[in-house]
Design a protein around this motif. Structure first.
Motif, mmCIF file in Angstrom:
data_model
loop_
_atom_site.group_PDB
_atom_site.id
_atom_site.type_symbol
_atom_site.label_atom_id
_atom_site.label_comp_id
_atom_site.label_asym_id
_atom_site.label_seq_id
_atom_site.Cartn_x
_atom_site.Cartn_y
_atom_site.Cartn_z
ATOM 1 N N ASN A 123 0.827 -1.200 0.000
ATOM 2 C CA ASN A 123 0.000 0.000 0.000
ATOM 3 C C ASN A 123 0.868 1.259 0.000
ATOM 4 N N VAL A 124 0.345 2.309 -0.618
ATOM 5 C CA VAL A 124 1.003 3.613 -0.592
ATOM 6 C C VAL A 124 0.022 4.633 -0.028
ATOM 7 N N THR A 125 0.546 5.687 0.557
ATOM 8 C CA THR A 125 -0.289 6.771 1.046
ATOM 9 C C THR A 125 -0.414 7.819 -0.044
ATOM 10 N N VAL A 126 -1.664 8.152 -0.391
ATOM 11 C CA VAL A 126 -1.902 9.125 -1.457
ATOM 12 C C VAL A 126 -2.675 10.315 -0.901
ATOM 13 N N GLU A 127 -2.576 11.415 -1.632
ATOM 14 C CA GLU A 127 -3.211 12.660 -1.223
ATOM 15 C C GLU A 127 -4.066 13.191 -2.368
ATOM 16 N N ASN A 128 -5.294 13.629 -2.058
ATOM 17 C CA ASN A 128 -6.134 14.233 -3.090
ATOM 18 C C ASN A 128 -5.973 15.747 -3.072
ATOM 19 N N GLU A 129 -6.682 16.438 -3.956
ATOM 20 C CA GLU A 129 -6.478 17.881 -4.098
ATOM 21 C C GLU A 129 -6.985 18.680 -2.890
ATOM 22 N N LEU A 130 -7.749 18.036 -1.997
ATOM 23 C CA LEU A 130 -8.196 18.700 -0.774
ATOM 24 C C LEU A 130 -7.178 18.557 0.360
ATOM 25 N N GLY A 131 -6.131 17.747 0.113
ATOM 26 C CA GLY A 131 -5.123 17.511 1.136
ATOM 27 C C GLY A 131 -5.415 16.319 2.011
ATOM 28 N N ASP A 132 -6.529 15.612 1.742
ATOM 29 C CA ASP A 132 -6.855 14.403 2.508
ATOM 30 C C ASP A 132 -5.916 13.274 2.098
ATOM 31 N N ARG A 133 -5.603 12.409 3.051
ATOM 32 C CA ARG A 133 -4.696 11.292 2.775
ATOM 33 C C ARG A 133 -5.358 9.957 3.100
ATOM 34 N N LEU A 134 -5.000 8.948 2.307
ATOM 35 C CA LEU A 134 -5.572 7.616 2.478
ATOM 36 C C LEU A 134 -4.606 6.599 1.895
ATOM 37 N N GLN A 135 -4.685 5.356 2.367
ATOM 38 C CA GLN A 135 -3.836 4.303 1.823
ATOM 39 C C GLN A 135 -4.600 3.480 0.792
ATOM 40 N N PHE A 136 -3.937 3.242 -0.342
ATOM 41 C CA PHE A 136 -4.484 2.393 -1.388
ATOM 42 C C PHE A 136 -3.382 1.470 -1.887
ATOM 43 N N ASP A 137 -3.791 0.352 -2.457
ATOM 44 C CA ASP A 137 -2.842 -0.565 -3.080
ATOM 45 C C ASP A 137 -2.062 0.158 -4.175
ATOM 46 N N ARG A 138 -0.757 -0.053 -4.200
ATOM 47 C CA ARG A 138 0.118 0.624 -5.162
ATOM 48 C C ARG A 138 -0.331 0.366 -6.602
ATOM 49 N N CYS A 139 -0.718 -0.869 -6.872
ATOM 50 C CA CYS A 139 -1.136 -1.229 -8.224
ATOM 51 C C CYS A 139 -2.401 -0.467 -8.626
ATOM 52 N N ILE A 140 -3.352 -0.347 -7.700
ATOM 53 C CA ILE A 140 -4.587 0.381 -7.967
ATOM 54 C C ILE A 140 -4.272 1.835 -8.315
ATOM 55 N N VAL A 141 -3.365 2.440 -7.557
ATOM 56 C CA VAL A 141 -2.986 3.843 -7.779
ATOM 57 C C VAL A 141 -2.336 4.005 -9.147
ATOM 58 N N ASN A 142 -1.436 3.101 -9.504
ATOM 59 C CA ASN A 142 -0.755 3.190 -10.797
ATOM 60 C C ASN A 142 -1.740 3.080 -11.954
ATOM 61 N N ILE A 143 -2.686 2.168 -11.834
ATOM 62 C CA ILE A 143 -3.692 2.006 -12.887
ATOM 63 C C ILE A 143 -4.585 3.239 -12.950
ATOM 64 N N TYR A 144 -5.031 3.730 -11.804
ATOM 65 C CA TYR A 144 -5.944 4.879 -11.762
ATOM 66 C C TYR A 144 -5.319 6.136 -12.351
ATOM 67 N N ASN A 145 -4.054 6.390 -12.053
ATOM 68 C CA ASN A 145 -3.399 7.620 -12.511
ATOM 69 C C ASN A 145 -3.074 7.630 -13.994
ATOM 70 N N ASN A 146 -3.269 6.500 -14.666
ATOM 71 C CA ASN A 146 -3.012 6.419 -16.103
ATOM 72 C C ASN A 146 -4.129 7.129 -16.872
ATOM 73 N N ASN A 147 -3.752 7.940 -17.844
ATOM 74 C CA ASN A 147 -4.742 8.712 -18.607
ATOM 75 C C ASN A 147 -5.760 7.826 -19.316
ATOM 76 N N ARG A 148 -5.306 6.688 -19.817
ATOM 77 C CA ARG A 148 -6.216 5.785 -20.533
ATOM 78 C C ARG A 148 -7.289 5.253 -19.585
ATOM 79 N N THR A 149 -6.901 4.961 -18.352
ATOM 80 C CA THR A 149 -7.874 4.470 -17.371
ATOM 81 C C THR A 149 -8.965 5.500 -17.122
ATOM 82 N N LYS A 150 -8.579 6.755 -16.975
ATOM 83 C CA LYS A 150 -9.549 7.802 -16.701
ATOM 84 C C LYS A 150 -10.509 7.977 -17.876
#
Length: 286
Positions: A123-150
């Protein structure tokens, strides 16, 4: 297939709302959502098992209810790739899709910033644009941040723009009792383009590069395939190589690439081209 391992799972997508009850949603709109699911499943398979893995989604059954499609996902990969994967058979595509939707809502539709990453922790700790932080699986984050996924998440949820469509729900198998739900209000977090997707096609072509970004920006590249056009480039490995000067784009450089053309219908019909994958860089002839 010798030296490979087959993995399969079943998950479902439910379209909810009075329009589905009354069969008032065009079949073409539902087809685009299912095609987006297929593309997302392939993206998850690429990250989980490597690009040599073969993934396919099949419609297993259409159940009674608002509109529920049961999907069968089958993936074939080498044992080494499967063993080293970040998405395992125990989690699977349905689970990953649920997490992508949950992350998308929490992130308000924007990319998340990784603020804490320990190699020994999945898991990695990620931050959204509001400054909130949460832990998500690293793989999930990598897939989500990809432009094609969005883009595909936007396409998956586009039926919510229609009158009488209220929610889309994903369940990761028969034993899953807690669906990931995207409501009509949540749609704003996933909408990438205004309008409904009419057609979505990909083709491999040779492109002459007319204008590029030497700093690796994905925006506003210009190409010629017989006709000049402007397109964004989604291949992040290629963009990173251009930025690091591992790939040099010179006058006369061509690429063999996959070009995606999406036709949207809003106030008027328009088409958007995107280079999704660069497969070969062809240097200029001397």
């Amino acid at each position: 297939m010798s030296g490979t391992r087959a993995m399969a799972e079943t998950f479902s997508i439910e379209f909810d709302g009075p329009a589905f009850d009354k069969h008032q949603i065009p079949a073409a709109a539902l087809a685009q959502s299912l095609l987006a699911l297929d593309d997302l499943a392939k993206r998850i398979s690429d990250v989980a098992y490597g690009k040599e893995a073969e993934a396919e989604i099949k419609v297993n059954a259409v159940k009674a209810g608002s509109f529920i499609v049961e999907l069968y996902q089958e993936c074939t990969a080498t044992p080494l790739a499967a063993a080293a994967s970040a998405v395992t058979v125990l989690t699977g595509v349905g689970y990953t899709l649920k997490k992508l939707l949950q992350l998308g809502k929490w992130a308000l539709g924007k990319k998340v910033k990784v603020v804490e990453d320990q190699a020994t922790n999945p898991n990695v700790t990620v931050e959204n644009e509001l400054g909130d932080r949460l832990q998500f699986d690293r793989c999930i984050v990598n897939i989500y941040n990809n432009n094609r996924t969005k883009t595909q998440l936007s396409r998956l949820t586009q039926t919510l723009d229609m009158e009488g469509a209220e929610a889309i729900k994903i369940l990761a198998g028969e034993e899953d009792k807690e669906a990931a739900t995207v409501t009509k209000e949540d749609r704003r977090y996933f909408r990438q383009e205004e309008g409904v997707v009419l057609t979505d096609n990909e083709v491999e072509v040779i492109l002459d590069v007319l204008t590029c970004s030497v700093v690796g920006s994905p925006k506003n590249w210009r190409f010629n395939d017989g006709e000049e056009f402007t397109a964004d480039v989604e291949d992040e490995e290629f963009l990173d190589a251009v930025k690091k000067r591992k790939i040099r784009i010179e006058n006369g450089t061509s690429i063999r690439a996959v070009v995606r053309t999406v036709q949207y219908k809003a106030a008027r019909t328009r088409s958007v081209k995107t280079v999704t994958e660069v497969r070969e860089v062809i240097p200029p002839e001397e």
